[in-house]
Every structure is written in C-alpha cells, then in structure tokens.
Scaffold this motif. Structure first.
Motif, PDB file in Angstrom:
ATOM      1  N   VAL A 268      16.999  -3.104  -4.825  1.00  0.00           N
ATOM      2  CA  VAL A 268      15.972  -2.641  -5.759  1.00  0.00           C
ATOM      3  C   VAL A 268      15.636  -3.816  -6.668  1.00  0.00           C
ATOM      4  O   VAL A 268      16.435  -4.199  -7.531  1.00  0.00           O
ATOM      5  CB  VAL A 268      16.485  -1.435  -6.576  1.00  0.00           C
ATOM      6  CG1 VAL A 268      15.389  -0.910  -7.493  1.00  0.00           C
ATOM      7  CG2 VAL A 268      16.973  -0.324  -5.651  1.00  0.00           C
TER       8      VAL A 268
ATOM      9  N   ILE B  73      18.074   5.882 -10.590  1.00  0.00           N
ATOM     10  CA  ILE B  73      18.685   5.521  -9.309  1.00  0.00           C
ATOM     11  C   ILE B  73      19.984   6.294  -9.138  1.00  0.00           C
ATOM     12  O   ILE B  73      20.843   6.279 -10.021  1.00  0.00           O
ATOM     13  CB  ILE B  73      18.966   4.007  -9.250  1.00  0.00           C
ATOM     14  CG1 ILE B  73      17.656   3.215  -9.371  1.00  0.00           C
ATOM     15  CG2 ILE B  73      19.678   3.646  -7.949  1.00  0.00           C
ATOM     16  CD1 ILE B  73      17.857   1.723  -9.518  1.00  0.00           C
TER      17      ILE B  73
ATOM     18  N   SER C 299      20.640  -3.804  -7.926  1.00  0.00           N
ATOM     19  CA  SER C 299      19.491  -3.717  -8.822  1.00  0.00           C
ATOM     20  C   SER C 299      19.315  -5.054  -9.519  1.00  0.00           C
ATOM     21  O   SER C 299      20.199  -5.500 -10.253  1.00  0.00           O
ATOM     22  CB  SER C 299      19.720  -2.600  -9.847  1.00  0.00           C
ATOM     23  OG  SER C 299      18.710  -2.596 -10.830  1.00  0.00           O
TER      24      SER C 299
ATOM     25  N   ASN D 267      14.833  -5.566 -12.672  1.00  0.00           N
ATOM     26  CA  ASN D 267      13.978  -4.421 -12.934  1.00  0.00           C
ATOM     27  C   ASN D 267      13.837  -4.196 -14.436  1.00  0.00           C
ATOM     28  O   ASN D 267      14.654  -4.667 -15.230  1.00  0.00           O
ATOM     29  CB  ASN D 267      14.571  -3.164 -12.286  1.00  0.00           C
ATOM     30  CG  ASN D 267      14.744  -3.318 -10.787  1.00  0.00           C
ATOM     31  OD1 ASN D 267      13.783  -3.313 -10.038  1.00  0.00           O
ATOM     32  ND2 ASN D 267      15.994  -3.470 -10.356  1.00  0.00           N
TER      33      ASN D 267
ATOM     34  N   SER E  25      24.085  -4.532 -11.255  1.00  0.00           N
ATOM     35  CA  SER E  25      22.854  -4.822 -11.988  1.00  0.00           C
ATOM     36  C   SER E  25      22.863  -6.284 -12.407  1.00  0.00           C
ATOM     37  O   SER E  25      23.830  -6.756 -13.022  1.00  0.00           O
ATOM     38  CB  SER E  25      22.760  -3.914 -13.221  1.00  0.00           C
ATOM     39  OG  SER E  25      21.702  -4.313 -14.069  1.00  0.00           O
TER      40      SER E  25
ATOM     41  N   ASP F 253      18.486  -7.159 -15.098  1.00  0.00           N
ATOM     42  CA  ASP F 253      17.662  -5.999 -15.448  1.00  0.00           C
ATOM     43  C   ASP F 253      17.389  -5.977 -16.950  1.00  0.00           C
ATOM     44  O   ASP F 253      18.251  -6.335 -17.759  1.00  0.00           O
ATOM     45  CB  ASP F 253      18.356  -4.704 -15.044  1.00  0.00           C
ATOM     46  CG  ASP F 253      18.425  -4.503 -13.541  1.00  0.00           C
ATOM     47  OD1 ASP F 253      17.502  -4.947 -12.846  1.00  0.00           O
ATOM     48  OD2 ASP F 253      19.404  -3.894 -13.068  1.00  0.00           O
TER      49      ASP F 253
END
Length: 439
Positions: free
Chosen positions: A327, A340, A350, A353, A384, A387
C-alpha cells in the motif's frame, strides 16, 4: 530442494482449491467441463505470475517516483480544481498522460503499469473494438457493438468507445482474458446494474471509466465466451470481482456506491495493481481474500498505489487475508471505522501514505486485526514507513522489520514520504481526455 518445496506448495494450493471450490464458485451454477478447464488454466497462470519472494518488492523503484516529481514544484500548494497545463505527478501517469497524441497510440499504456501487475498487457496484441451501443438486452446472444459482445471474444481486444455512454448491465459482465477496456476520450459509466466479473482469466486492463450504483444481478443463462453459455446464480453486486485471475491492472477508475464491495480479489488471484483510482461513498471498499480457511490466497500479491480514498468511506481500504499487499502513496482522507485491516496473517507494507483520522476518538487507529489474539497477530508483518499521520491517526505495527532486498524495479513502487501524497494523487479517478490534448 527449492524445486521440491515449490512442488509441495503447488500441490498444497491445488488441494486447498479443490476443497473449497464447491462452495465458492463465484456464481457458476453448473461447474461443467468448460469452467473446469478455464479454472485449471487460470491456476497455472496464477502460479506463473506469483513471485516467491514478495518481501523484496518493498525496496526498489525509488527513481520512478523521483523522476515523476522532477521539473515540477513539488512543494507548491494546489487548491481547488487544477486548470493549468498537464502535470504528471506520479510515475505511472508520467509515462502517458501528457502526450497530446495519446489516441494515436493507446496501447503504449501497457508500458506504464508498475507494481505486482507490471506484466499486464491486456489486449495489446489484438485489434481495436469500438463499442457503439450502450444497450445490454440479450444475455445469450449479445449484440455486436455492445460491451458484452466485445468482452466475450476469443482473441485479444483493445476496447474503446465511440461516444460517452451509460451502460446498465442486466447481469454481471463476464470477461475473457487479454482484454483492455479503455474509456479515454469518452465519459463511460457502468452504473445502475450489475458489475464486472474477472473469473479465471489473465491480462485484463480496466482504465478511465466510472463504476457506480452497482446492484446484484438476478442470475440466469449468460454467455461467458463465444463458445459457451452457462447458468449463473445471482451476482453479489461488486463493482469489479476478481476471482482466480492474474495480471490485472485497474487504473484511473472512479468507483462508488456498490451493493457489495467496490473491488474484490479472491481465490488465488495475484499479480494485480490498483492505481490512480478515486473511491467514495461506500462501506466495504476492497476485500483481498474471501475466506480464513482458504490458504490458497497465500500467492496473492497486490499493489495499491496513488489512489484517493475519499468521502463517505467506512472500512476495508483494503481488508486482507493470507497474501502480500503493498500500500504505497495513497491518500486516506476519510474513513469511519478503520482504513487497513485483515486476518489470517497477511503481509501488509504501508509506505508513504497520508492518513487523516476521523473526529471519532474511537476510530483513530488506521489498522484493524480480526479473529486473532495479540499473541498471534503480533507476528504478522504489518509495517509502516514514511506514512503521514494526521488528526491523531496511528498505525499499529507488528512482525519483523523490513529487510533490504533487490526486487525488480517494476515490481516495487518505492514511496515518497507521505507529505508528497496530495500531489501524487491529485489526478486520481477518471481524467478528461480529448483528441489533440493531453489527458
């Protein structure tokens, strides 16, 4: 030893598929020889499309995003509707959007796909088919010139539209492989009827169309190829249903208000990229993997990149099982429950984002894990990186830190930091394309 392990995995996948398929036929009422053959070929194609080392995808392709931003003021605030010259703000769009003669070489679009679906060619090797008729009246003998007639043809086709039109599908649109639906140059809407089904196929591109207000089809006798007519049970009301398929690219599609999901990818589907789309006004947005009991979805590999998750969304952006989902550089401006989620140990990476949490203090967490205690899910790899968390949003990480690998540059879209996302996703959804002008 590697070959032995691979063969064992393939056997395990096949057994899992056989066990579960009686209950998940995706609306096939009679699983006859035609569908058995199509399923067997799709299973082979899906394994060929699967990469055995998906973790490596998360550490390449940085130069593509950087080049997409070169020569433009990436820090400039762009508020309101953009009316200036064409600016391609991400590497997929940079490949094609600003060419004023795009209509003369539509098939160059196939050079632009990145992520796990990067080998998708759609109908590149076929002729052009012009849809001239928006009707969908005959499910058994579709009228030439209609979209239903186009998508069942045996040979590869690049499908375009003679004019703007709203197509109300009376039943699910069952596509064959090696097809591109290219809505550039017209305002094409699939709406107020059934959705699109990609079942046991490969090489499909869906580009620059609106899909909204989709409802369940009643089922019945439907032609699903030139040589086969079968009986279907009622469809679920998904906008796009991907079932046991591979090499799929969904790009610049605007989607909202479907009876079930906007996009579902299940039953061993893999090698998929969903990019530059705009999603609004829906509850369960995307489902990747339909069952906690079907471990055949371990081969699922999906890239979700440069999309805008906008107004009126509730959850599942996406909700994942078993597979590997990257993502990257998406803009999450709205959700009510979570962004998510997943179960059954999916890997979710991720990167870059932007997550803007809703006002509800109980819905600030980006992530949601189902059907597992912390002692179990803490080993799932949900990471992550870069992000941007806003309005109290937070991402609960788990599993091992990301490693350094050397995957193909086309398979990874390495992120820019989340602060770039508004620019990277600025032109998400359908774009206006006129002959002689950039899109």
């Amino acid at each position: 030893m590697t070959e032995v392990n691979k063969n064992c995995f393939l056997l395990f996948f096949f057994v899992s598929f056989v066990v579960i398929i009686p209950t998940l036929h995706a609306n096939i009422a009679e699983y006859d020889d035609y569908w058995k053959q199509r399923a067997a070929q799709a299973e082979k194609d899906n394994h060929e499309a699967y990469n055995p080392d998906p973790e490596e995808v998360t550490n390449s392709f940085n130069t593509h995003v950087n080049k997409a931003l070169d020569g433009a003021n990436s820090t400039r605030r762009q508020l309101g509707k953009y009316k200036g010259p064409c600016v391609a703000t991400n590497p997929i769009d940079r490949c094609w959007r600003c060419d004023p003669e795009w209509y003369k070489h539509r098939k160059r679009l196939t050079k632009c796909v990145l992520g796990f679906g990067h080998k998708t060619i759609g109908g590149k090797k076929g002729k052009y088919y012009v849809v001239t008729d928006s009707s969908d009246d005959d499910m058994v003998n579709p009228k030439p010139g209609t979209l239903r007639h186009a998508v069942i043809q045996k040979k590869p086709l690049w499908i375009v539209f003679a004019r703007s039109m709203v197509i109300r599908l009376n039943q699910e649109l069952i596509m064959t492989g090696h097809k591109t639906i290219d809505g550039r140059g017209a305002n094409v809407r699939i709406a107020y009827g059934a959705g699109i089904t990609l079942q046991f196929v490969k090489n499909v591109i869906i580009h620059n169309i609106h899909i909204h207000n989709i409802v369940a089809g009643s089922g019945g006798t439907i032609r699903d190829s030139v040589d086969h007519v079968g009986f279907r049970t009622p469809s679920d009301g998904d906008g796009i249903s991907i079932f046991g398929s591979s090499k799929i690219w969904i790009d610049h599609v605007s989607m909202s208000s479907c009876q079930d999901g906007l996009i579902d990818a299940i039953m061993g589907s893999t090698a998929i990229t969903i990019s530059n789309c705009h999603f609004t006004h829906h509850n369960e947005v995307m489902l990747f993997g339909a069952s906690d009991s079907f471990s055949g979805d371990k081969i699922m590999q999906i890239t979700v990149a440069f999309n805008h998750f906008g107004r009126g969304l509730v959850q599942r952006m996406p909700r994942c099982r078993w597979g590997f989902v990257h993502v990257v550089n998406n803009d999450y401006t709205h959700w009510l429950m979570y962004a998510i989620g997943g179960s059954s140990s999916p890997t979710i990476i991720s990167q870059g984002n932007r997550f803007i949490a809703p006002p509800n203090v109980a819905a600030k967490e980006v992530t949601k894990r189902d059907y597992a205690a912390q002692g179990v899910w803490q080993n799932w790899i949900w990471r992550s990186q870069g992000d941007l968390m806003m309005n109290g949003a937070f991402f609960v990480q788990s599993g091992a830190p990301l490693k350094t690998h050397g995957f193909s540059k086309k398979q990874l879209i390495k992120s820019k930091p989340g602060t770039y996302v508004r620019r990277l996703t600025r032109f998400s959804g359908t774009v206006s394309c006129r002959m002689g002008r950039p899109c």
